[in-house]
Design a protein around this motif. Structure first.
Motif, short mmCIF file in Angstrom:
data_model
loop_
_atom_site.label_atom_id
_atom_site.label_comp_id
_atom_site.label_asym_id
_atom_site.label_seq_id
_atom_site.Cartn_x
_atom_site.Cartn_y
_atom_site.Cartn_z
N VAL A 108 32.81 38.54 47.41
CA VAL A 108 32.22 37.25 47.03
C VAL A 108 30.70 37.32 47.11
O VAL A 108 29.98 36.89 46.20
CB VAL A 108 32.76 36.11 47.93
N ASN A 109 30.20 37.89 48.20
CA ASN A 109 28.75 37.98 48.40
C ASN A 109 28.10 38.99 47.46
O ASN A 109 27.05 38.74 46.87
CB ASN A 109 28.44 38.36 49.85
N GLU A 110 28.74 40.16 47.30
CA GLU A 110 28.11 41.22 46.52
C GLU A 110 28.17 40.98 45.02
O GLU A 110 27.25 41.32 44.28
CB GLU A 110 28.75 42.56 46.86
N LEU A 111 29.27 40.40 44.55
CA LEU A 111 29.44 40.18 43.11
C LEU A 111 28.94 38.81 42.68
O LEU A 111 28.90 38.51 41.48
CB LEU A 111 30.91 40.36 42.71
N GLY A 112 28.62 37.94 43.63
CA GLY A 112 28.08 36.64 43.30
C GLY A 112 29.06 35.71 42.62
O GLY A 112 28.71 35.00 41.67
N ILE A 118 37.36 35.10 42.97
CA ILE A 118 37.73 36.41 43.55
C ILE A 118 39.23 36.50 43.80
O ILE A 118 39.81 37.58 43.79
CB ILE A 118 36.92 36.67 44.84
N GLN A 119 39.89 35.34 44.01
CA GLN A 119 41.34 35.35 44.25
C GLN A 119 42.11 35.88 43.06
O GLN A 119 43.26 36.29 43.20
CB GLN A 119 41.81 33.94 44.60
N GLU A 122 34.22 41.36 36.25
CA GLU A 122 35.07 41.43 35.07
C GLU A 122 35.77 42.78 34.97
O GLU A 122 36.99 42.86 34.77
CB GLU A 122 34.26 41.16 33.79
N LEU A 123 35.01 43.87 35.10
CA LEU A 123 35.61 45.20 34.99
C LEU A 123 36.50 45.50 36.20
O LEU A 123 37.52 46.20 36.08
CB LEU A 123 34.53 46.27 34.85
#
Length: 507
Positions: free
Chosen positions: A48-52, A58-59, A110-111
């Motif tokens: 959550v923090n790294e990908l913003g 994220i779930q 996304e990837l």
């Protein structure tokens, strides 16, 4: 069966098959694929923090994975009648490897989601192939031990997942080289690659290809039906039961499933042959597994929430608390399989369900001051009970089927596990959430409770859910009273006798 299928069946001499390497290949592949399912859970806050992205976004890494497996498993029966064991297994592992690689190098969410979906395709192909292969290469009186080895993997791999991921995420050495969450995929790549190479050398074709006509409408109805039900229930824990993302997928999926069932009963070559339910013992086992998996999946979800929300443990420490149970279960699974071969299912299943009921009762005694030792003991007791029930019950149900229904029987049981897992998790999470809200509504400030009140709120919700789990375990015990060793179809007995004769000559 058509002429081509009969000709191929005659050409496969199972007495000359070396079972050891095939089982080893299955164990490696299954371990890697199933371990992956629980590795990512601890990394979600970091992602959550790294990908913003938000937690609801994220779930999807978990929801999409469960959804793809739930959609793919029902059609594996028809796939196994079109493609050989070797083709199916290698395709599953290559897909899993590709998905893991995509996830490891993905620059954004996304990837990463695409990688997880490709991984899920591999896992969805793998699980039914694994069970079907065991049924084909082992005679009925030896399947318990083989299924026990599979049970070791199926239960042990997810049990150690949180602990392993916690170690990886806390490693500063790995974090200096690449983002910690990437190592959850990078370290799996060599295992997946080894599985592909080993299977390419030792995996043999053991299935008979009949290549029936594929009914596209059935596959479409299956996808909408199982996909809708799994998706709807998987979103219920997050959004509540009155959200359109919950009830509409369940309604549409339920209608599609009714049409799917009706169509399967009409077709000469169904995608999922429901004639397996004509065998009473298979039907009893299917109902038992539906109830049992609801209890298992929900317990595996609730215990970490209790440990972290009420006892304020870190994710890594909660993983360590659950590790002894996973180890004990891994030890018990092969032992249960051997005992099943010798004594039959009732000696294991009924005591195992009684132990499970006792464990769920112990769970209802949890509070904010429960000791770590009590939680570990209760968890170990639960997994001992499950190890005595899971594989013996499934083997009992599958043993009564004729060989042509093996792929369909394994697909049905694996599908029920996915659907019941989604239903159980959603049901228990909603019970826990409502119980927590009800408790907090009685506090001085429900919107900003003190840590002690928040902990007691989690305890209230979790114990409410475990009481329902106890009721389900009692229902499973009642169903288990009807399980007994079923009669093996005559053709299967003949094949088994032939295999044993060939083994004695070889030895």
């Amino acid at each position: 069966m058509n002429a081509a299928g009969t000709q191929q069946e005659a050409s496969i001499d199972l007495s000359k098959i070396k079972r050891g390497p095939i089982v080893f290949a299955l164990i490696i592949g299954a371990f890697v694929a199933i371990l992956n399912e629980t590795l990512l859970g601890n990394a979600l806050p970091e992602l959550v923090n790294e990908l913003g992205v938000t937690y609801s976004t994220i779930q999807w890494l978990a929801t999409a994975y469960m959804l793809v497996v739930g959609v793919l498993v029902p059609v594996t029966a028809i796939l196994q009648e079109w493609f050989s064991t070797r083709q199916m297994f290698l395709s599953a592992m290559i897909l899993f490897f590709a998905g893991t690689l995509i996830s490891a190098v993905s620059p954004g969410f996304e990837l990463l989601l695409v990688g997880r979906i490709v991984q899920a395709l591999g896992t969805g192909l793998m699980l039914p192939v694994m069970m079907n292969t065991i049924l084909v290469i082992f005679p009925p009186e030896k399947r318990g031990g083989a299924m026990g080895l599979m049970g070791l993997v199926i239960m042990f791999a997810p049990a150690i997942g949180p602990t392993v991921s916690g170690l990886i995420l806390d490693s500063t050495f790995l974090a200096d080289i690449a983002s910690a969450w990437r190592w959850l995929f990078i370290l799996v790549l060599p295992l997946a690659a080894f599985s592909i190479v080993f299977a390419a050398i030792y995996m043999k074709n053991v299935s008979n290809l009949t290549k029936p006509k594929v009914d596209v409408l059935s596959i479409l109805l299956s996808t909408i039906g199982f996909g809708g039900v799994v998706f709807g229930f998987s979103k219920a824990g997050e959004n509540g039961w009155n959200h359109p993302q919950v009830y509409w997928p369940i309604i549409v999926g339920g209608v599609a499933l009714l049409f799917f069932i009706w169509r399967q009963l009409k077709l000469k070559a169904p995608v999922m042959d429901l004639r397996a339910f004509k065998f009473p013992m298979f039907t009893i086992v299917s109902i038992l597994m539906l109830v049992l998996m609801m209890t298992l999946f929900s317990s595996m979800t609730l215990i970490p929430l209790y440990l972290q929300g009420a006892l304020f443990m870190t994710a890594f420490r909660s993983g360590l608390v659950l590790l002894p149970g996973g180890i004990v279960n891994g030890i018990m699974a092969p032992i249960s399989g051997k005992l099943f071969d010798k004594f039959g299912p009732r000696v294991l299943v009924i005591p195992g369900l009684i132990i499970l009921v006792a464990a769920l009762w112990l769970f209802t005694r949890f509070d904010a001051s429960t000791s770590t030792g009590y939680v570990i003991t209760a968890h170990i007791i639960m997994l001992i009970g499950l190890s005595m029930v899971m594989m013996p019950a499934q083997t009992t149900g599958l043993n009564v089927l004729p060989p042509q229904l093996y792929p369909h029987g394994t697909a049905i049981l694996n599908t029920l596990q996915q659907v019941s897992g989604a239903i159980g998790t959603a049901l228990f999470i909603s019970i826990m959430t409502n119980g927590t809200k009800d408790y907090l509504s009685t506090t001085s400030d429900p919107t900003a409770p003190t840590p002690a009140e928040a902990a007691n709120g989690v305890v209230a919700g979790v114990t409410d859910a475990f009481w329902i789990g106890l009721i389900l375990a009692i229902v499973a015990l009642v169903i288990g009273l009807f399980i007994r060793r079923g009669k093996v179809p005559e053709g299967q007995e003949a094949a088994s006798t032939g295999m044993h004769s060939a083994e004695r000559q070889t030895n």
